[in-house]
Write a protein that holds these residues in place. Structure first.
Motif, PDB file in Angstrom:
ATOM      1  N   ASP A  23     -10.291   9.794  -0.030  1.00 35.75           N
ATOM      2  CA  ASP A  23     -11.586   9.116  -0.146  1.00 35.75           C
ATOM      3  C   ASP A  23     -11.848   8.681  -1.589  1.00 35.75           C
ATOM      4  OD1 ASP A  23     -12.105   9.403   2.516  1.00 35.75           O
ATOM      5  OD2 ASP A  23     -13.459  11.115   2.302  1.00 35.75           O
ATOM      6  N   LEU A  24     -11.499   9.536  -2.544  1.00 40.85           N
ATOM      7  CA  LEU A  24     -11.699   9.191  -3.955  1.00 40.85           C
ATOM      8  C   LEU A  24     -10.845   7.987  -4.342  1.00 40.85           C
ATOM      9  CD1 LEU A  24     -11.742  12.786  -5.481  1.00 40.85           C
ATOM     10  CD2 LEU A  24     -13.641  11.165  -5.528  1.00 40.85           C
ATOM     11  N   PHE A  25      -9.616   7.926  -3.836  1.00 42.15           N
ATOM     12  CA  PHE A  25      -8.749   6.784  -4.132  1.00 42.15           C
ATOM     13  C   PHE A  25      -9.371   5.494  -3.607  1.00 42.15           C
ATOM     14  CE2 PHE A  25      -4.221   8.708  -4.763  1.00 42.15           C
ATOM     15  CZ  PHE A  25      -4.686   9.373  -5.871  1.00 42.15           C
ATOM     16  N   MET A  26      -9.884   5.530  -2.378  1.00 44.23           N
ATOM     17  CA  MET A  26     -10.524   4.337  -1.817  1.00 44.23           C
ATOM     18  C   MET A  26     -11.784   3.987  -2.595  1.00 44.23           C
ATOM     19  SD  MET A  26      -8.662   3.267   0.689  1.00 44.23           S
ATOM     20  CE  MET A  26      -9.786   2.137   1.454  1.00 44.23           C
ATOM     21  N   ALA A  27     -12.542   5.016  -2.985  1.00 47.67           N
ATOM     22  CA  ALA A  27     -13.827   4.785  -3.653  1.00 47.67           C
ATOM     23  C   ALA A  27     -13.670   4.210  -5.047  1.00 47.67           C
ATOM     24  CB  ALA A  27     -14.614   6.104  -3.732  1.00 47.67           C
ATOM     25  N   GLY A  28     -12.543   4.425  -5.695  1.00 47.02           N
ATOM     26  CA  GLY A  28     -12.362   3.966  -7.065  1.00 47.02           C
ATOM     27  C   GLY A  28     -12.031   2.493  -7.217  1.00 47.02           C
ATOM     28  N   ILE A  29     -11.619   1.848  -6.131  1.00 53.68           N
ATOM     29  CA  ILE A  29     -11.114   0.471  -6.237  1.00 53.68           C
ATOM     30  C   ILE A  29     -12.210  -0.506  -6.666  1.00 53.68           C
ATOM     31  CG2 ILE A  29     -10.084  -1.458  -4.968  1.00 53.68           C
ATOM     32  CD1 ILE A  29      -8.692   0.659  -3.188  1.00 53.68           C
ATOM     33  N   LEU A  30     -13.316  -0.563  -5.925  1.00 55.59           N
ATOM     34  CA  LEU A  30     -14.373  -1.532  -6.239  1.00 55.59           C
ATOM     35  C   LEU A  30     -15.064  -1.240  -7.573  1.00 55.59           C
ATOM     36  CD1 LEU A  30     -16.006  -2.279  -2.760  1.00 55.59           C
ATOM     37  CD2 LEU A  30     -14.295  -3.589  -4.020  1.00 55.59           C
ATOM     38  N   ILE A  87       0.682   3.586  -1.452  1.00 54.47           N
ATOM     39  CA  ILE A  87       0.190   4.934  -1.736  1.00 54.47           C
ATOM     40  C   ILE A  87      -1.170   5.176  -1.080  1.00 54.47           C
ATOM     41  CG2 ILE A  87      -0.567   6.502  -3.560  1.00 54.47           C
ATOM     42  CD1 ILE A  87       2.497   6.020  -3.340  1.00 54.47           C
ATOM     43  N   ILE A  88      -2.119   4.248  -1.313  1.00 52.49           N
ATOM     44  CA  ILE A  88      -3.478   4.437  -0.777  1.00 52.49           C
ATOM     45  C   ILE A  88      -3.462   4.378   0.752  1.00 52.49           C
ATOM     46  CG2 ILE A  88      -5.809   3.506  -0.728  1.00 52.49           C
ATOM     47  CD1 ILE A  88      -5.180   2.291  -3.517  1.00 52.49           C
ATOM     48  N   GLY A  89      -2.748   3.388   1.292  1.00 56.03           N
ATOM     49  CA  GLY A  89      -2.685   3.246   2.747  1.00 56.03           C
ATOM     50  C   GLY A  89      -2.058   4.460   3.410  1.00 56.03           C
ATOM     51  N   GLY A  90      -0.980   4.959   2.806  1.00 50.14           N
ATOM     52  CA  GLY A  90      -0.305   6.125   3.386  1.00 50.14           C
ATOM     53  C   GLY A  90      -1.181   7.354   3.409  1.00 50.14           C
ATOM     54  N   ILE A  91      -1.928   7.580   2.312  1.00 48.30           N
ATOM     55  CA  ILE A  91      -2.829   8.745   2.255  1.00 48.30           C
ATOM     56  C   ILE A  91      -3.991   8.553   3.220  1.00 48.30           C
ATOM     57  CG2 ILE A  91      -4.438  10.021   0.796  1.00 48.30           C
ATOM     58  CD1 ILE A  91      -2.629   9.397  -1.587  1.00 48.30           C
ATOM     59  N   ARG A  92      -4.564   7.353   3.195  1.00 48.12           N
ATOM     60  CA  ARG A  92      -5.775   7.101   3.979  1.00 48.12           C
ATOM     61  C   ARG A  92      -5.526   7.219   5.475  1.00 48.12           C
ATOM     62  NH1 ARG A  92     -10.817   8.194   3.251  1.00 48.12           N
ATOM     63  NH2 ARG A  92     -12.050   7.156   4.828  1.00 48.12           N
ATOM     64  N   PHE A  93      -4.350   6.755   5.930  1.00 50.71           N
ATOM     65  CA  PHE A  93      -4.059   6.766   7.361  1.00 50.71           C
ATOM     66  C   PHE A  93      -3.261   7.987   7.791  1.00 50.71           C
ATOM     67  CE2 PHE A  93      -4.733   2.198   6.419  1.00 50.71           C
ATOM     68  CZ  PHE A  93      -5.812   1.989   7.266  1.00 50.71           C
ATOM     69  N   GLU A 108       2.634  14.390  -1.363  1.00 48.76           N
ATOM     70  CA  GLU A 108       3.803  13.664  -0.844  1.00 48.76           C
ATOM     71  C   GLU A 108       3.809  12.225  -1.353  1.00 48.76           C
ATOM     72  OE1 GLU A 108       4.114  16.143   3.378  1.00 48.76           O
ATOM     73  OE2 GLU A 108       2.876  14.342   3.206  1.00 48.76           O
ATOM     74  N   ALA A 109       2.617  11.638  -1.486  1.00 49.29           N
ATOM     75  CA  ALA A 109       2.513  10.282  -2.026  1.00 49.29           C
ATOM     76  C   ALA A 109       3.043  10.233  -3.454  1.00 49.29           C
ATOM     77  CB  ALA A 109       1.065   9.803  -1.987  1.00 49.29           C
ATOM     78  N   GLY A 110       2.742  11.276  -4.240  1.00 45.52           N
ATOM     79  CA  GLY A 110       3.250  11.338  -5.604  1.00 45.52           C
ATOM     80  C   GLY A 110       4.758  11.374  -5.652  1.00 45.52           C
ATOM     81  N   ALA A 111       5.366  12.162  -4.747  1.00 50.78           N
ATOM     82  CA  ALA A 111       6.831  12.238  -4.686  1.00 50.78           C
ATOM     83  C   ALA A 111       7.421  10.886  -4.292  1.00 50.78           C
ATOM     84  CB  ALA A 111       7.254  13.322  -3.703  1.00 50.78           C
ATOM     85  N   ILE A 112       6.765  10.214  -3.340  1.00 51.82           N
ATOM     86  CA  ILE A 112       7.222   8.880  -2.931  1.00 51.82           C
ATOM     87  C   ILE A 112       7.099   7.901  -4.098  1.00 51.82           C
ATOM     88  CG2 ILE A 112       6.634   6.907  -1.446  1.00 51.82           C
ATOM     89  CD1 ILE A 112       5.831   9.020   0.690  1.00 51.82           C
ATOM     90  N   ALA A 113       6.038   8.052  -4.895  1.00 51.00           N
ATOM     91  CA  ALA A 113       5.839   7.180  -6.057  1.00 51.00           C
ATOM     92  C   ALA A 113       6.975   7.333  -7.064  1.00 51.00           C
ATOM     93  CB  ALA A 113       4.501   7.503  -6.730  1.00 51.00           C
ATOM     94  N   VAL A 114       7.416   8.559  -7.290  1.00 51.33           N
ATOM     95  CA  VAL A 114       8.538   8.796  -8.205  1.00 51.33           C
ATOM     96  C   VAL A 114       9.807   8.139  -7.662  1.00 51.33           C
ATOM     97  CG1 VAL A 114      10.046  10.556  -9.203  1.00 51.33           C
ATOM     98  CG2 VAL A 114       7.580  10.934  -9.136  1.00 51.33           C
ATOM     99  N   LEU A 115      10.059   8.325  -6.365  1.00 51.65           N
ATOM    100  CA  LEU A 115      11.239   7.716  -5.741  1.00 51.65           C
ATOM    101  C   LEU A 115      11.172   6.193  -5.827  1.00 51.65           C
ATOM    102  CD1 LEU A 115      13.836   8.092  -4.073  1.00 51.65           C
ATOM    103  CD2 LEU A 115      12.416   8.066  -1.999  1.00 51.65           C
ATOM    104  N   TYR A 116       9.997   5.644  -5.584  1.00 44.02           N
ATOM    105  CA  TYR A 116       9.783   4.192  -5.649  1.00 44.02           C
ATOM    106  C   TYR A 116      10.110   3.667  -7.040  1.00 44.02           C
ATOM    107  CZ  TYR A 116       7.236  -0.190  -4.574  1.00 44.02           C
ATOM    108  OH  TYR A 116       6.897  -1.496  -4.350  1.00 44.02           O
ATOM    109  N   ALA A 117       9.598   4.371  -8.064  1.00 41.69           N
ATOM    110  CA  ALA A 117       9.847   3.951  -9.449  1.00 41.69           C
ATOM    111  C   ALA A 117      11.334   4.025  -9.788  1.00 41.69           C
ATOM    112  CB  ALA A 117       9.038   4.824 -10.408  1.00 41.69           C
ATOM    113  N   LEU A 118      12.007   5.067  -9.328  1.00 39.92           N
ATOM    114  CA  LEU A 118      13.445   5.222  -9.608  1.00 39.92           C
ATOM    115  C   LEU A 118      14.259   4.127  -8.933  1.00 39.92           C
ATOM    116  CD1 LEU A 118      13.877   9.097  -9.289  1.00 39.92           C
ATOM    117  CD2 LEU A 118      14.181   7.721 -11.356  1.00 39.92           C
ATOM    118  N   VAL A 119      13.922   3.822  -7.683  1.00 42.90           N
ATOM    119  CA  VAL A 119      14.668   2.779  -6.953  1.00 42.90           C
ATOM    120  C   VAL A 119      14.499   1.431  -7.634  1.00 42.90           C
ATOM    121  CG1 VAL A 119      14.751   1.469  -4.787  1.00 42.90           C
ATOM    122  CG2 VAL A 119      14.616   3.972  -4.735  1.00 42.90           C
ATOM    123  N   ILE A 120      13.250   1.113  -8.040  1.00 48.41           N
ATOM    124  CA  ILE A 120      13.000  -0.166  -8.711  1.00 48.41           C
ATOM    125  C   ILE A 120      13.752  -0.237 -10.041  1.00 48.41           C
ATOM    126  CG2 ILE A 120      11.229  -1.527  -9.898  1.00 48.41           C
ATOM    127  CD1 ILE A 120       9.288  -0.701  -7.724  1.00 48.41           C
ATOM    128  N   GLY A 121      13.652   0.848 -10.821  1.00 50.13           N
ATOM    129  CA  GLY A 121      14.258   0.836 -12.146  1.00 50.13           C
ATOM    130  C   GLY A 121      15.775   0.847 -12.137  1.00 50.13           C
TER     131      GLY A 121
END
Length: 427
Positions: free
Chosen positions: A169-176, A228-234, A241-254
């Motif tokens: 909820d905090l992640f969604m609330a911070g966007i606007l 990240i937001i969609g995965g947590i929200r739904f 787990e989203a944080g771990a996916i974020a690390v993997l995402y960054a490694l794959v891109i880099g």
């Protein structure tokens, strides 16, 4: 008496520039000495208990992913895209500065990392275009405050963890609110550029080909916060787990997509993550012990009773907290303040019918103002040291930005829909 001695010790230690985490630990240790009701081992147990939490791993993971992103080549691609979409505007480089902060917020989660990077990349270029160095530095520092409130901001995770508030909820609330702050800053830069005749010449808009070419290069970075937001929200994965996916995402891109991250860069990013993460975890451990003492002494209950006794409306409550946080933020580092103050404020919210998610965004943004104000403004010192700006010049240049930040805090306080619209429609 033991509580009074603890509070005085904390203030004295902070005043003589003892690192905040050690100041808290020492003051709590002094409490245990004078209380005579507990063994010293209880302090260690309280500190360790504060770190025995799976959600805390999300902070380290998102921090690591943000640091990794700085070595992948994503930053320069986002910078190029920001330049394309802001090109026709007066004060285009100033607008780029703000837009890049919004784009980078979805990656780094750290305002210090954002401010450091943009101080090196954009301030020299802004000076060459005729911008005053102090103004450029103050703008860079202020735009970095967008970072903690746009997901995956580390401050959002910390507040959610300490206050037992939904991180999704905090992640969604911070966007606007983050976008609202960016718009306010862009309006100010527009009029500042007009007044000082900075980049006001007529420029051609980017062609469709340029736009889509820049978008193609930046698309992987822009998709990252959505995933990240969609995965947590739904409910596909938790914040950790989203944080771990974020690390993997960054490694794959880099390593495999852009192929701009070397083994040396990977090692440097790991070392940087360990250094930064250790500091934050130490603060959390110390803050947990401190909060336990406050709860034991029933300080939150006493504060709640005293405040609700003479403040009758939510509006007055927000104004009082705003003034209090502006002062606290000048002397106490933001993460420390979140750890200490969250347990004090949350019991009061039900009395005024304030949603903890709504309050969290207001709380984090208002506290962040302290990062650009003396005497402890971390972002102020980081940006000024990188750009070679005198502190007195920075303070003078930052006054309009501080006013804008206060306006943004009041808008978020008095228009709850800015924070609560997205969490409500995606319930």
């Amino acid at each position: 008496m033991a509580l009074t001695i603890m509070m005085i010790s904390l203030l004295v230690l902070i005043f003589i520039n003892v690192p905040v985490a050690f100041s808290i630990i020492a003051s709590v240790a002094i409490y245990f000495i004078f209380a005579n009701d507990f063994e010293g081992m209880v302090l260690i147990q309280r500190m360790i208990s504060g770190l025995e939490s799976v959600p805390l791993m999300a902070i380290i993971f998102f921090m690591a992913s943000g640091i990794l992103m700085n070595y992948t080549g994503i930053t320069k691609r986002l910078l190029n895209f920001a330049e394309i979409i802001t090109r026709p505007l007066p004060g285009a480089l100033g607008q780029v500065n703000i837009t890049l902060s919004v784009l980078m917020s979805g990656l780094s989660g750290s305002n210090i990392a954002d401010a450091s990077m943009q101080s090196k990349m954009l301030v020299p270029a802004m000076e060459q275009k005729g911008y005053d160095r102090a103004f450029s530095t103050a703008l860079t520092a202020t735009s970095s405050i967008i970072t903690p409130i746009i997901p995956p901001g580390i401050a959002l995770i910390m507040y959610g963890y300490v206050g037992n508030v939904s991180i999704g909820d905090l992640f969604m609330a911070g966007i606007l609110p983050g976008i609202t702050l960016a718009i306010l800053l862009m309006i100010y830069v527009y009029f500042y550029a007009k007044k000082h005749n900075l980049e006001t010449e007529k420029k051609e808009k980017a062609t469709a080909k340029e736009f889509f070419s820049g978008l193609k290069d930046a698309i992987l970075a822009l998709f990252f916060p959505i995933i990240i937001i969609g995965g947590i929200r739904f409910g596909i994965f938790s914040a950790t787990e989203a944080g771990a996916i974020a690390v993997l995402y960054a490694l794959v891109i880099g390593l495999f997509v852009y192929r701009e991250m070397s083994l040396k860069d990977l090692i440097k990013s790991i070392v940087e993550t360990v250094h930064t993460g250790a500091g934050i975890l130490l603060i959390i451990a110390a803050g947990t012990a401190f909060g336990w003492v406050l709860t034991l002494e029933q300080v939150p209950q006493m504060m709640a009773e005293s405040i609700t006794g003479f403040i009758s409306t939510p509006a007055l409550f927000f104004i009082m907290i705003l003034l209090f946080l502006l002062i606290i933020g000048m002397f106490v580092e933001g993460n420390v303040a979140i750890i200490i103050l969250t347990p004090l404020f949350l019991p009061m919210l039900a009395e005024y019918g304030i949603d903890p998610v709504h309050f969290g965004i207001f709380f984090i943004l208002t506290l962040s103002i302290g990062t650009i104000t003396p005497p402890v403004g971390t972002i102020m010192f980081v940006t000024s040291s990188i750009t070679g700006t005198k502190i007195e010049d920075f303070i003078k240049a930052s006054i309009p930005f501080i006013i804008l930040l206060i306006i943004a805090s009041l808008l978020i306080a008095f228009i709850p829909q800015i924070s609560m619209f997205l969490p409500t429609i995606f319930e």
